[in-house]
Design a protein around this motif. Structure first.
Motif, mmCIF file in Angstrom:
data_model
loop_
_atom_site.group_PDB
_atom_site.id
_atom_site.type_symbol
_atom_site.label_atom_id
_atom_site.label_comp_id
_atom_site.label_asym_id
_atom_site.label_seq_id
_atom_site.Cartn_x
_atom_site.Cartn_y
_atom_site.Cartn_z
ATOM 1 N N GLY A 307 6.537 9.879 -0.789
ATOM 2 C CA GLY A 307 5.139 10.269 -0.912
ATOM 3 C C GLY A 307 4.332 9.773 0.272
ATOM 4 O O GLY A 307 4.694 9.995 1.423
ATOM 5 N N ASN A 308 3.246 9.065 -0.017
ATOM 6 C CA ASN A 308 2.353 8.589 1.044
ATOM 7 C C ASN A 308 2.563 7.125 1.405
ATOM 8 O O ASN A 308 1.825 6.574 2.221
ATOM 9 N N LEU A 309 3.573 6.470 0.798
ATOM 10 C CA LEU A 309 3.724 5.030 0.978
ATOM 11 C C LEU A 309 5.103 4.655 1.516
ATOM 12 O O LEU A 309 6.117 5.249 1.144
ATOM 13 N N VAL A 310 5.114 3.629 2.377
ATOM 14 C CA VAL A 310 6.344 2.998 2.837
ATOM 15 C C VAL A 310 6.223 1.506 2.552
ATOM 16 O O VAL A 310 5.283 0.846 3.016
ATOM 17 N N TYR A 311 7.154 0.978 1.758
ATOM 18 C CA TYR A 311 7.170 -0.440 1.422
ATOM 19 C C TYR A 311 8.166 -1.167 2.320
ATOM 20 O O TYR A 311 9.272 -0.679 2.557
ATOM 21 N N VAL A 312 7.768 -2.341 2.821
ATOM 22 C CA VAL A 312 8.645 -3.195 3.607
ATOM 23 C C VAL A 312 8.699 -4.548 2.911
ATOM 24 O O VAL A 312 7.655 -5.104 2.551
ATOM 25 N N PHE A 313 9.906 -5.091 2.711
ATOM 26 C CA PHE A 313 10.033 -6.337 1.958
ATOM 27 C C PHE A 313 11.212 -7.143 2.469
ATOM 28 O O PHE A 313 12.092 -6.628 3.186
ATOM 29 N N ASN A 314 11.235 -8.409 2.102
ATOM 30 C CA ASN A 314 12.319 -9.308 2.464
ATOM 31 C C ASN A 314 13.252 -9.451 1.274
ATOM 32 O O ASN A 314 12.823 -9.858 0.192
ATOM 33 N N GLN A 315 14.520 -9.111 1.467
ATOM 34 C CA GLN A 315 15.483 -9.143 0.372
ATOM 35 C C GLN A 315 15.982 -10.552 0.054
ATOM 36 O O GLN A 315 16.612 -10.763 -0.977
ATOM 37 N N ASP A 316 15.739 -11.505 0.944
ATOM 38 C CA ASP A 316 16.309 -12.837 0.751
ATOM 39 C C ASP A 316 15.335 -13.877 1.303
ATOM 40 O O ASP A 316 15.525 -14.407 2.386
ATOM 41 N N ALA A 317 14.301 -14.167 0.550
ATOM 42 C CA ALA A 317 13.259 -15.068 1.049
ATOM 43 C C ALA A 317 12.997 -16.191 0.061
ATOM 44 O O ALA A 317 11.894 -16.347 -0.445
ATOM 45 N N HIS A 318 14.040 -16.977 -0.240
ATOM 46 C CA HIS A 318 13.902 -18.124 -1.137
ATOM 47 C C HIS A 318 13.253 -17.732 -2.462
ATOM 48 O O HIS A 318 12.335 -18.397 -2.955
ATOM 49 N N LYS A 319 13.682 -16.605 -3.005
ATOM 50 C CA LYS A 319 13.261 -16.108 -4.312
ATOM 51 C C LYS A 319 11.848 -15.522 -4.341
ATOM 52 O O LYS A 319 11.399 -15.048 -5.385
ATOM 53 N N LYS A 320 11.141 -15.515 -3.228
ATOM 54 C CA LYS A 320 9.759 -15.028 -3.250
ATOM 55 C C LYS A 320 9.666 -13.525 -3.009
ATOM 56 O O LYS A 320 8.772 -12.864 -3.509
ATOM 57 N N TYR A 321 10.579 -12.975 -2.196
ATOM 58 C CA TYR A 321 10.626 -11.549 -1.903
ATOM 59 C C TYR A 321 9.259 -10.982 -1.482
ATOM 60 O O TYR A 321 8.722 -10.079 -2.127
ATOM 61 N N PRO A 322 8.652 -11.518 -0.426
ATOM 62 C CA PRO A 322 7.344 -11.013 0.025
ATOM 63 C C PRO A 322 7.444 -9.573 0.489
ATOM 64 O O PRO A 322 8.496 -9.131 0.988
ATOM 65 N N ALA A 323 6.373 -8.822 0.341
ATOM 66 C CA ALA A 323 6.391 -7.395 0.671
ATOM 67 C C ALA A 323 5.019 -6.939 1.140
ATOM 68 O O ALA A 323 3.993 -7.570 0.868
ATOM 69 N N CYS A 324 5.009 -5.825 1.859
ATOM 70 C CA CYS A 324 3.766 -5.164 2.237
ATOM 71 C C CYS A 324 3.987 -3.657 2.151
ATOM 72 O O CYS A 324 5.108 -3.187 1.936
ATOM 73 N N VAL A 325 2.916 -2.888 2.294
ATOM 74 C CA VAL A 325 3.010 -1.445 2.157
ATOM 75 C C VAL A 325 2.124 -0.771 3.190
ATOM 76 O O VAL A 325 1.064 -1.289 3.553
ATOM 77 N N CYS A 326 2.587 0.368 3.687
ATOM 78 C CA CYS A 326 1.807 1.185 4.606
ATOM 79 C C CYS A 326 1.457 2.502 3.931
ATOM 80 O O CYS A 326 2.349 3.199 3.423
ATOM 81 N N ASP A 327 0.177 2.817 3.909
ATOM 82 C CA ASP A 327 -0.297 4.091 3.378
ATOM 83 C C ASP A 327 -0.423 5.053 4.550
ATOM 84 O O ASP A 327 -1.241 4.856 5.452
ATOM 85 N N ILE A 328 0.421 6.085 4.550
ATOM 86 C CA ILE A 328 0.428 7.058 5.637
ATOM 87 C C ILE A 328 -0.647 8.099 5.373
ATOM 88 O O ILE A 328 -0.532 8.922 4.461
ATOM 89 N N GLY A 329 -1.713 8.059 6.145
ATOM 90 C CA GLY A 329 -2.817 8.987 5.933
ATOM 91 C C GLY A 329 -2.415 10.419 6.198
ATOM 92 O O GLY A 329 -1.811 10.727 7.229
#
Length: 380
Positions: A307-329
């Protein structure tokens, strides 16, 4: 609004079309809560038409190899910008794949189930049973495609060089064997491949060699293998967003490390840059460690999108799994980035992380009374 008599609320006095227009703007968690106000509200909410362009959720299923008690699953709703704790489905096995509002268990027998209302339906036996295959669900169809993966014999993994393509028709409960994955992808097919289903073609991309080829869902043939490598690319993942191919990956240049997004032309395989993740977000995804160089610290990043979103995340970050997202206009062509909130606590340590994104509608939530009970009991 009266709490004692919801049926006489001002909202109930509105024209039904106006009420539906108002409710359609609300995130799914809010609709679930409002559905408990009265039978009238529940009736309106469960009959809402699907959104013409829903934003996909990010789903995360954490699997513990030895104790199912530690398994956890979460869904991120981009409209409410919040994580929801989901009830973890009872799995036929630990081999799980997700796509297009469905979960798929690939061994010991291939089965599928709606994400929010786990009810596993086994298929007829696969011609070539596989663990961790690439998978795509045909749009507006009863078919899905499985590509590659590794063989499983007696519960043990058997690495071989066969990469079959198998198409399942749920209407007929039958599998069809198709031409295998091109030879160029077979050396490490189960570990380094990314895929995207876009405009009647299933694309396979090697995240390290950058080889790409597509399987036509009309002719059942593979295209010639090409190379898709933007300048400075270290590794990347292929996604299908708004009926277009989008490549997201790590780059290194004179400016240092960056995570970039490119739009890819399906005919020529030419690419054009559409977004670069802000440095503050990128380095916020990294594992805090002084023992590793930056290049190694980036290797656990992954992206999934639709759709309009791309998620980027860390698969192995000391159980925290931080993530961000880009909304493609789509209308203005601008892309906006934002970080995701932390996952709900307590958060367990997992041996395997299954992640994918998928759109959801209110009909997926209220598929049955059991689905409603399970979803209404989530942690908001």
């Amino acid at each position: 609004m009266s709490d004692r008599n919801p049926e006489s609320s001002n909202l109930n006095a509105l024209n039904r079309d106006v009420t539906e227009s108002i409710l359609s703007l609300l995130p799914i968690p809010s609709l679930v809560r409002f559905s408990t106000v009265s039978k009238h509200w529940r009736s309106i909410i469960t009959s809402l038409p699907p959104s013409p362009s829903p934003s996909p959720w990010l789903f995360l299923f954490g699997i513990h190899n030895t104790s199912s008690f530690h398994n956890q699953s979460f869904g991120f709703d981009p409209l409410s910008h919040s994580w929801l704790r989901l009830p973890f489905p009872s799995l036929p096995s630990l081999h799980l794949v997700g796509s297009d509002r469905f979960l798929f268990s690939t061994a010991p027998r291939f089965s599928f189930s709606p994400i929010l209302n786990p009810h596993w339906r086994p298929t007829s036996p696969l011609r070539f049973p596989r663990i961790n295959p690439l998978l795509g669900v045909f749009p507006a169809s009863s078919k899905l495609i499985l590509v590659g993966g590794v063989a499983s014999i007696g519960g043990l993994v058997n690495i071989d060089d066969r990469s079959p393509v198998q198409i399942y028709d749920s209407a007929l409960d039958s599998w069809e064997l198709c031409p295998p994955l091109p030879e160029a992808f077979r050396s490490n097919a189960h570990e380094t491949l990314s895929s995207a289903l876009c405009k009647r073609s299933f694309y396979v991309f090697d995240v390290t060699s950058c080889f790409i080829s597509s399987f036509s869902l009309d002719t059942y043939t593979w295209s010639d293998v090409q190379t898709l490598r933007p300048p400075g690319l270290l590794f990347a993942f292929l996604n299908s967003c708004n009926d277009a191919l989008v490549l997201g990956g790590m780059c290194y240049s004179d400016r240092g490390f960056s995570f970039n997004l490119w739009r890819v032309d399906q005919g020529s395989m030419e690419f054009s840059e559409i977004a670069i993740m802000p440095d503050a977000l990128l380095f916020g995804l990294l594992v805090d460690s002084e023992d590793e160089d930056d290049a190694h610290r980036f290797t656990t990043l992954k992206c999934v999108g639709s759709g309009n979103l791309v998620y980027v995340f860390n698969q192995d970050a000391h159980k925290k799994y931080p993530a961000c997202v880009c909304d493609i206009g789509v209308e203005n062509g601008k892309c906006t980035w934002r970080s995701l909130p932390n996952l709900p606590s307590p958060l367990n340590k997992f041996h395997k992380l299954v992640t994918f994104c998928s759109t959801l509608s209110i009909t997926d939530v209220f598929h049955s009374d059991e689905a409603h009970i399970g979803f209404a009991g989530l942690v908001w």
